[in-house]
Design a protein around this motif. Structure first.
Motif, PDB file in Angstrom:
ATOM      1  N   SER A  98       0.886  -1.101   0.157  1.00  0.00           N
ATOM      2  CA  SER A  98       0.076  -0.071   0.018  1.00  0.00           C
ATOM      3  C   SER A  98       1.115   1.245   0.009  1.00  0.00           C
ATOM      4  O   SER A  98       2.270   1.261   0.213  1.00  0.00           O
ATOM      5  CB  SER A  98      -0.850  -0.030   1.216  1.00  0.00           C
ATOM      6  N   ALA A  99       0.298   2.379  -0.181  1.00  0.00           N
ATOM      7  CA  ALA A  99       1.114   3.600  -0.325  1.00  0.00           C
ATOM      8  C   ALA A  99       1.804   3.947   1.068  1.00  0.00           C
ATOM      9  O   ALA A  99       3.074   4.138   1.212  1.00  0.00           O
ATOM     10  CB  ALA A  99       0.211   4.794  -0.515  1.00  0.00           C
ATOM     11  N   VAL A 228      -0.992 -10.525 -11.406  1.00  0.00           N
ATOM     12  CA  VAL A 228      -2.078 -11.139 -11.126  1.00  0.00           C
ATOM     13  C   VAL A 228      -2.386 -11.696  -9.943  1.00  0.00           C
ATOM     14  O   VAL A 228      -1.623 -12.325  -9.329  1.00  0.00           O
ATOM     15  CB  VAL A 228      -2.127 -12.428 -12.467  1.00  0.00           C
ATOM     16  N   ARG A 229      -3.382 -11.195  -9.215  1.00  0.00           N
ATOM     17  CA  ARG A 229      -3.455 -11.547  -7.929  1.00  0.00           C
ATOM     18  C   ARG A 229      -5.262 -11.836  -7.428  1.00  0.00           C
ATOM     19  O   ARG A 229      -6.024 -11.373  -8.181  1.00  0.00           O
ATOM     20  CB  ARG A 229      -2.928 -10.304  -7.194  1.00  0.00           C
ATOM     21  N   ASP A 230      -5.507 -12.139  -6.508  1.00  0.00           N
ATOM     22  CA  ASP A 230      -6.767 -12.411  -6.099  1.00  0.00           C
ATOM     23  C   ASP A 230      -7.562 -11.337  -5.755  1.00  0.00           C
ATOM     24  O   ASP A 230      -8.876 -11.188  -5.897  1.00  0.00           O
ATOM     25  CB  ASP A 230      -6.705 -13.339  -4.822  1.00  0.00           C
ATOM     26  N   ARG A 231      -6.980 -10.215  -5.432  1.00  0.00           N
ATOM     27  CA  ARG A 231      -7.416  -8.702  -5.363  1.00  0.00           C
ATOM     28  C   ARG A 231      -6.965  -7.832  -6.160  1.00  0.00           C
ATOM     29  O   ARG A 231      -5.604  -7.983  -6.341  1.00  0.00           O
ATOM     30  CB  ARG A 231      -7.779  -8.382  -3.852  1.00  0.00           C
ATOM     31  N   ALA A 232      -7.588  -6.563  -6.303  1.00  0.00           N
ATOM     32  CA  ALA A 232      -7.075  -5.724  -7.131  1.00  0.00           C
ATOM     33  C   ALA A 232      -5.820  -4.950  -6.493  1.00  0.00           C
ATOM     34  O   ALA A 232      -4.815  -4.246  -7.089  1.00  0.00           O
ATOM     35  CB  ALA A 232      -7.932  -4.815  -7.666  1.00  0.00           C
ATOM     36  N   SER A 233      -5.954  -4.968  -5.255  1.00  0.00           N
ATOM     37  CA  SER A 233      -4.761  -4.266  -4.467  1.00  0.00           C
ATOM     38  C   SER A 233      -4.638  -5.162  -3.080  1.00  0.00           C
ATOM     39  O   SER A 233      -5.288  -5.669  -2.500  1.00  0.00           O
ATOM     40  CB  SER A 233      -5.208  -2.909  -4.143  1.00  0.00           C
ATOM     41  N   TYR A 234      -3.364  -4.729  -2.593  1.00  0.00           N
ATOM     42  CA  TYR A 234      -3.106  -5.362  -1.155  1.00  0.00           C
ATOM     43  C   TYR A 234      -3.065  -6.778  -1.122  1.00  0.00           C
ATOM     44  O   TYR A 234      -3.524  -7.466  -0.409  1.00  0.00           O
ATOM     45  CB  TYR A 234      -4.151  -4.632  -0.333  1.00  0.00           C
ATOM     46  N   ALA A 235      -2.562  -7.339  -2.298  1.00  0.00           N
ATOM     47  CA  ALA A 235      -2.344  -8.795  -2.450  1.00  0.00           C
ATOM     48  C   ALA A 235      -1.369  -9.131  -3.044  1.00  0.00           C
ATOM     49  O   ALA A 235      -0.694  -8.231  -3.881  1.00  0.00           O
ATOM     50  CB  ALA A 235      -3.723  -9.179  -3.093  1.00  0.00           C
ATOM     51  N   PHE A 236      -0.523 -10.115  -2.556  1.00  0.00           N
ATOM     52  CA  PHE A 236       0.466 -10.624  -3.229  1.00  0.00           C
ATOM     53  C   PHE A 236       0.463 -11.391  -4.651  1.00  0.00           C
ATOM     54  O   PHE A 236      -0.754 -11.861  -4.932  1.00  0.00           O
ATOM     55  CB  PHE A 236       1.372 -11.628  -2.353  1.00  0.00           C
ATOM     56  N   ALA A 237       1.400 -11.688  -5.454  1.00  0.00           N
ATOM     57  CA  ALA A 237       1.345 -11.986  -6.662  1.00  0.00           C
ATOM     58  C   ALA A 237       0.766 -13.718  -6.782  1.00  0.00           C
ATOM     59  O   ALA A 237       1.286 -14.204  -5.974  1.00  0.00           O
ATOM     60  CB  ALA A 237       2.378 -11.970  -7.576  1.00  0.00           C
ATOM     61  N   LEU A 238      -0.261 -14.067  -7.535  1.00  0.00           N
ATOM     62  CA  LEU A 238      -0.219 -15.509  -7.888  1.00  0.00           C
ATOM     63  C   LEU A 238       0.859 -15.686  -9.083  1.00  0.00           C
ATOM     64  O   LEU A 238       1.527 -16.709  -8.930  1.00  0.00           O
ATOM     65  CB  LEU A 238      -1.739 -15.708  -8.378  1.00  0.00           C
ATOM     66  N   ILE A 239       0.939 -14.622  -9.969  1.00  0.00           N
ATOM     67  CA  ILE A 239       2.045 -14.956 -11.033  1.00  0.00           C
ATOM     68  C   ILE A 239       2.293 -13.427 -11.377  1.00  0.00           C
ATOM     69  O   ILE A 239       1.381 -12.601 -11.410  1.00  0.00           O
ATOM     70  CB  ILE A 239       1.297 -15.450 -12.260  1.00  0.00           C
ATOM     71  N   SER A 240       3.407 -13.272 -11.562  1.00  0.00           N
ATOM     72  CA  SER A 240       3.663 -11.774 -12.160  1.00  0.00           C
ATOM     73  C   SER A 240       4.622 -12.035 -13.270  1.00  0.00           C
ATOM     74  O   SER A 240       5.513 -12.916 -13.177  1.00  0.00           O
ATOM     75  CB  SER A 240       4.015 -10.731 -11.088  1.00  0.00           C
ATOM     76  N   VAL A 241       4.723 -10.982 -14.233  1.00  0.00           N
ATOM     77  CA  VAL A 241       5.706 -11.100 -15.323  1.00  0.00           C
ATOM     78  C   VAL A 241       6.399  -9.712 -15.447  1.00  0.00           C
ATOM     79  O   VAL A 241       5.434  -8.632 -15.769  1.00  0.00           O
ATOM     80  CB  VAL A 241       4.854 -11.602 -16.536  1.00  0.00           C
ATOM     81  N   ALA A 242       7.541  -9.665 -15.332  1.00  0.00           N
ATOM     82  CA  ALA A 242       8.458  -8.345 -15.759  1.00  0.00           C
ATOM     83  C   ALA A 242       8.889  -8.841 -17.193  1.00  0.00           C
ATOM     84  O   ALA A 242       9.438  -9.522 -17.187  1.00  0.00           O
ATOM     85  CB  ALA A 242       9.399  -8.155 -14.662  1.00  0.00           C
ATOM     86  N   ALA A 243       8.648  -7.728 -18.209  1.00  0.00           N
ATOM     87  CA  ALA A 243       9.082  -8.210 -19.403  1.00  0.00           C
ATOM     88  C   ALA A 243       9.606  -6.899 -20.082  1.00  0.00           C
ATOM     89  O   ALA A 243       8.995  -5.861 -19.879  1.00  0.00           O
ATOM     90  CB  ALA A 243       8.185  -8.957 -20.243  1.00  0.00           C
TER      91      ALA A 243
END
Ligand SMILES: Cc1cc2nc3c(=O)[nH]c(=O)nc-3n(C[C@H](O)[C@H](O)[C@H](O)COP(=O)(O)OP(=O)(O)OC[C@H]3O[C@@H](n4cnc5c(N)ncnc54)[C@H](O)[C@@H]3O)c2cc1C
Length: 328
Positions: A98-99, A228-243
């Motif tokens: 969060s901020a 990609v996460r279960d909530r739009a904010s304040y949630a850790f990644a299920l999967i993330s991609v840095a490209a």
């Protein structure tokens, strides 16, 4: 919480001297370490507050940026040079926490934050990371958030940092100082896979202090961070991609891909990169490369969906980066 003392050294040498003492731990913003102390998962006897040290972002001679370990996550994400030359890093940081937490959290602390595996935080559970040799309740437990790549029979936890995934794609270097001097460690070699010793999370030696992260010159082409996460904010990644992707005349000239939420460390997608370089920048090629990367992935009871999800997010991220280049 156990009793502990608090020190705020005024320079790096004093920090190293204090940090070498038995029971000492460096303190960044405290947003992870203090929680772990309250939960009695970590019990340092002395906190060495390093938030006043290494707080600048500077140009390097080679055209990159050197970000001090004490710089707050918010300041990195907001820095104009970072936003213009390394947008995926800014996006990754802003996708996390969060901020308020980003205002406190430091670069050094972000790299060393501990896993969010629920069994690690529950001292009634078996966890080889928290209590080596006791087993891993996550393997047959609730494991939706857990690793699909590089896991072991001792540990299936993931590394939670978004920032570190972007740094892995950027070929960043982590500078650490110890009593034997300074050394630069490629970010991708800084964190380690769990093997039989999941309590060992990095190659840092006792008492070593992270002083900076150095970014090489920015890549041509486009880059982005998708989480990609279960909530739009304040949630850790299920999967993330840095490209990051550079396409010339329909051919992939340069590509960097790193994945988060899949392993004990930020996962550099070398197989996908090798499959793509010099080949066509098409959706079919992106999909085939993503499949190649995840060919060795193994799902547990609750997280097997991440294998297909990972392929889709890699493919979609590269499709979008290609489209952005075309309208440049
Ligand atoms: C509710 C919540 C949600 C969150 N969501 C996300 C998220 O979505 N994505 C994400 O990436 N993160 C998330 N975080 C984690 C957050 O990013 C980390 O807590 C933060 O980055 C840690 O930084 P810090 O400076 O507070 O570290 P601290 O808590 O102070 O320290 C963490 C570790 O780093 C060590 N350390 C600190 N500085 C140094 C140094 N210079 N050298 C050597 N060792 C050092 C400490 O000893 C400690 O072991 C979340 C946290 C919370 C509480």
């Amino acid at each position: 919480m156990n009793p502990f003392s608090y020190e705020r050294p005024s320079d790096q040498q004093a920090a190293l001297t204090l940090g070498a003492r038995s029971g000492a731990k460096y303190l960044g913003g405290g947003t992870n370490l203090v929680d772990l102390m309250r939960e009695t998962i970590e019990h340092p006897e002395m906190l060495v507050d390093v938030t006043g040290l290494s707080c600048a972002i500077e140009e390097t001679d080679g055209g990159g940026l050197r970000i001090g370990a004490g710089v707050k996550n918010t300041a990195v994400a907001a820095d104009r040079r970072v936003r213009e030359r390394y947008p995926l890093l800014s996006e990754a940081i802003l996708a996390g926490a969060s901020a308020q937490i980003r205002n406190m959290a430091t670069v050094g602390g972000n790299l060393l934050q501990r896993t969010r595996c629920g069994y690690f935080y529950d001292d009634a559970a078996h966890c080889n990371k928290r209590a080596p040799g006791t087993g891993c309740d996550a393997i047959d437990g609730f494991n939706r958030m857990h690793a699909i790549l590089g896991a072991s029979t001792a540990c299936v936890a993931t590394h939670p940092s978004d920032m570190a995934v972007a740094l892995a794609a950027l070929d960043a270097l982590v500078t650490v100082e110890g009593h034997n001097g300074a050394r630069d460690i490629p970010l991708i070699d800084f964190h380690v896979l769990p093997g039989e010793t999941p309590q060992m999370e990095t190659v840092l030696e006792t008492g070593e202090l992270i002083t900076a992260v150095t970014l090489p010159p920015g890549l041509a082409g486009r880059s982005s961070y998708r989480k990609v996460r279960d909530r739009a904010s304040y949630a850790f990644a299920l999967i993330s991609v840095a490209a990051a992707l550079e396409v010339q005349d329909g051919v992939v000239k340069e590509v960097r891909i790193a994945l988060g939420g899949v392993a004990h460390k930020p996962w550099r997608a070398k197989a996908a990169e090798a499959a793509l370089k010099g080949g066509p920048a098409t959706e079919a090629a992106f999909r085939a490369a993503a499949q190649a990367e995840l060919a060795s992935a193994r799902g547990l009871r609750d997280n097997a969906f991440k294998i297909e999800l990972g392929q889709r997010v890699i493919t979609d991220t590269l499709v979008k980066l290609t489209a952005l280049q075309e309208i440049r």
